[in-house]
Design an enzyme around this catalytic site. Structure first.
Site, mmCIF file in Angstrom:
data_model
loop_
_atom_site.group_PDB
_atom_site.id
_atom_site.type_symbol
_atom_site.label_atom_id
_atom_site.label_comp_id
_atom_site.label_asym_id
_atom_site.label_seq_id
_atom_site.Cartn_x
_atom_site.Cartn_y
_atom_site.Cartn_z
ATOM 1 C CG HIS A 224 -2.053 -1.202 0.988
ATOM 2 N ND1 HIS A 224 -1.899 -2.099 2.035
ATOM 3 C CD2 HIS A 224 -3.138 -1.255 0.258
ATOM 4 C CE1 HIS A 224 -3.044 -3.120 1.474
ATOM 5 N NE2 HIS A 224 -3.745 -1.791 0.198
ATOM 6 C CG ASP A 405 -2.765 4.351 2.748
ATOM 7 O OD1 ASP A 405 -2.846 4.569 3.334
ATOM 8 O OD2 ASP A 405 -3.263 3.208 2.593
ATOM 9 N N GLY A 406 -0.275 6.547 2.707
ATOM 10 C CA GLY A 406 -0.532 7.957 1.202
ATOM 11 C C GLY A 406 -1.520 8.598 1.214
ATOM 12 C CG HIS A 408 -6.216 9.798 6.363
ATOM 13 N ND1 HIS A 408 -7.258 9.816 6.925
ATOM 14 C CD2 HIS A 408 -6.345 11.577 7.022
ATOM 15 C CE1 HIS A 408 -7.999 10.056 8.178
ATOM 16 N NE2 HIS A 408 -7.421 11.694 8.253
ATOM 17 N N GLY A 409 -5.649 11.873 2.937
ATOM 18 C CA GLY A 409 -6.323 13.007 2.592
ATOM 19 C C GLY A 409 -7.505 13.002 1.572
ATOM 20 N N GLY A 492 -13.946 0.739 15.640
ATOM 21 C CA GLY A 492 -12.616 0.387 15.361
ATOM 22 C C GLY A 492 -12.078 0.229 16.376
ATOM 23 N NE ARG A 549 -3.543 -0.237 4.798
ATOM 24 C CZ ARG A 549 -4.862 0.129 4.240
ATOM 25 N NH1 ARG A 549 -3.680 0.901 3.646
ATOM 26 N NH2 ARG A 549 -5.516 -0.901 3.669
ATOM 27 C CG ASP A 562 -2.535 9.019 13.824
ATOM 28 O OD1 ASP A 562 -2.720 7.854 12.680
ATOM 29 O OD2 ASP A 562 -4.101 9.447 13.702
ATOM 30 N N GLY A 564 -5.077 10.670 11.599
ATOM 31 C CA GLY A 564 -6.515 10.540 11.869
ATOM 32 C C GLY A 564 -6.942 11.473 12.648
#
Length: 580
Positions: A224, A405-406, A408-409, A492, A549, A562, A564
């Site tokens: 990923h 994995d780059g 999120h945005g 989660g 991850r 982080d 998130g």
């Protein structure tokens, strides 16, 4: 010079739709699309009555996985998620309906938080339609966890062997229990190690996920685009092959008389020349130990967009695994056996995921109307949040590239675009609770990944917390913020200190509650929540990741905020600014 790279894409918002159209048009003898979502790729000669349905899936960007393994004798269907993101439950359900032959459906996918949540939700939804669905997670990646915690390992290129075995077992008419047991045998007998020589480039941004200086390599690479578990000097082909193969031989306890299958897999931009050099060394090492190779595959079978790098996968064979491995299959990416292709058979009549239309009536006269946060203000807050996420998209993705994995945005952008669309369609007199339900649906349907179910659960929980309100006063606003945090924790399972978005949401809720206890107004409580989220997000920089991850990175996750948690701070800051 620019740090962006050109990609041959069209509209980024239609990237996956274009991909699916391209695959189906290239393989009309193998593939079709079914279901309301348009994301379920189905084998023309796969599903049939009386056979266990096989559904494989995950994010896009790994081509030819996962849809490339849809075809006769292997997978019956594959739902495609966004780049590096799990399919949503509705997309998975479309694939499940298409694959169902009355004997149950087995979902197979890599062991990633988003996939586990989304496929798990689809299992429950299919059960309500009378379809038995089960999940099997592949855990072949040696680097991602020690042997005594192998259930935590990622699924990477070993998917190739586990999918093949499960597909053959199903095609041979085995029961759901037996097919699941066959997948477990394949998984237990399969190990993978990977290495990356460059980061991959996200097609929507044209930017690399992380920086990797020339002369260094990431060892223990996933699929990923995330960094490996350690970084070291780049080696020769033989040195890399030895590094990757040694732990595989040790864990599988390979020795004289054993037989194996080998996959030397390219991650997207590694030449066949290099892959064959790796296989040369792998074959020589195994031969030196008296291990016979039953069959080898060399090429790109499970990629990470355009990453330079490779992985070596070995499956230790027994009689049954050998039979299943050799069983004929005919898919776009893999053909085994010399059987002639069948003509396209008529499609079975399949059920579809029918959305239940319900009229949402609210007796507004019965709702509490005191409070400064009206439904109109709430809409403004949500629109402001979307704008803030759009403005911070690239920065959030860059943060994610350090430890994930780059994407999120990009993922949050997709979700909030769907939210804006949902708000445009919602009734003029919709309450805050109703809007929360629509926002939850927008996230769940559009995002997949872990953010989809997490924010869906958050808005559902928050909406329930204020279902008796038309406007929100300070106490109701705090209950709404707490509902957001509770929904994310409940879905989660993360705790404070795990280095997730929970580390921003919990401080936000606690700060809002404290301010309320001090007599704070709606504006004061929301400002306190935003400040708490900011402090919480910043604090994740010094944490060691305990979930997701980035957990695989160990101490390498320390020193990075982080993503998130950071996006949580962005959202709350936008809401606070709107109200003020």
């Amino acid at each position: 010079m620019t740090d962006t790279h050109r990609k041959l894409i069209n509209d980024p918002d239609r990237l996956i739709e274009d991909l699916i159209a391209g695959m189906v048009s290239a393989h009309p003898r193998h593939l079709t699309v079914e279901g309301e979502t348009g994301r379920a790729i189905v084998a023309l000669n796969g599903p049939r009555e009386g056979k266990v349905g096989i559904v494989v899936g995950g994010g896009s960007g790994h081509e030819p996985a996962f849809a490339g393994y849809v075809g006769q004798g292997l997978a019956d269907a594959a739902p495609l998620g966004n780049i590096f993101a799990s399919p949503s439950p509705s997309q998975i359900m479309d694939a499940g309906f298409a694959a169902d032959g009355g004997e149950g459906v087995l979902f197979l996918y890599g062991n990633y938080t988003g996939d586990v949540m989304n496929f798990g939700m689809a299992e429950g939804n299919l059960a309500r339609h009378g379809i038995t669905a089960r999940s099997f997670v592949v855990t072949d990646d040696i680097a991602s966890a020690p042997l005594d915690r192998k259930e935590e390992r990622r699924g990477i290129a070993g998917d190739f062997f586990v999918f093949k075995i499960a597909g053959a077992a199903a095609d041979l008419g085995l029961s759901l229990d037996e097919v699941e047991a066959a997948a477990a045998r394949a998984n237990d007998a399969t190990r993978t190690m990977g290495v990356a020589l460059s980061a991959c480039i996200m097609p929507q941004t044209g930017k690399a996920n992380f920086e990797l200086p020339v002369g260094e390599m990431e060892i223990g690479m996933g699929i990923h685009g995330e960094p490996g578990v350690e970084r070291g000097p780049a080696g020769s082909a033989d040195e890399v092959a030895d590094r990757l193969l040694a732990p595989i031989i040790e864990e599988l306890e390979l020795g004289k008389g054993d037989r194996v299958a080998v996959l030397v897999n390219g991650l997207g931009s590694t030449t066949l020349l290099e892959l064959y050099l790796l296989h040369r060394r792998t074959a020589g090492t195994l031969e030196g130990k008296g291990v016979a190779i039953h069959h080898s595959w060399v090429g790109e079978y499970c990629t990470s967009l355009d990453m330079e790098g490779a992985s070596v996968t070995v499956m230790k064979l027994d009689e049954d695994l050998t039979t299943w491995l050799d069983h004929p299959c005919d898919t776009p990416a893999l053909r085994v056996g010399a059987s002639a292709p069948k003509s396209v058979s008529p499609r079975r009549k399949t059920r579809s995921r029918t959305a239940v239309s319900e009229t949402r009536r609210t007796d507004i006269a019965s709702l509490k109307t005191d409070g400064a946060i009206t439904p109109a203000t709430f809409r403004e807050m949500m629109r402001a949040a979307a704008g803030a996420i759009f403005a911070e998209r690239d920065r959030l993705s860059e943060l994610d590239g350090k430890i994930g994995d780059g994407d999120h945005g990009l993922t949050m952008e997709i979700g909030w675009k769907a939210v804006l669309s949902a708000l445009d369609k919602v009734e003029d007199d919709a309450t805050i609770s109703i809007m929360c339900d629509d926002i939850a649906s927008a996230f769940l349907e559009s995002v997949g990944a872990s953010a989809g179910p997490l924010y869906a659960s958050a808005f559902q929980s928050a909406g329930r917390a204020v279902a008796d309100r038309l406007n929100l006063d300070a106490e109701a606003l705090v209950a709404w913020v707490e509902g957001m945090a509770d929904g994310i924790v409940d879905r989660g399972g993360a705790s404070a200190g795990d280095k997730t978005m929970v580390d921003a949401w919990l401080p936000a809720a606690e700060a809002a509650r404290r301010k309320l206890g001090q007599g704070g107004s709606e504006m004061a409580c929301l400002a306190a929540a935003a400040a708490g989220a900011r402090i919480g997000a910043d604090a994740t920089k010094d944490m060691r990741s305990g979930r997701g991850r980035s957990k695989k990175l160990g101490d390498r996750s320390v020193g990075h905020i982080d993503p998130g948690a950071e996006s949580t701070a962005v959202l709350l800051a936008a809401w606070a600014k709107t109200v003020s």
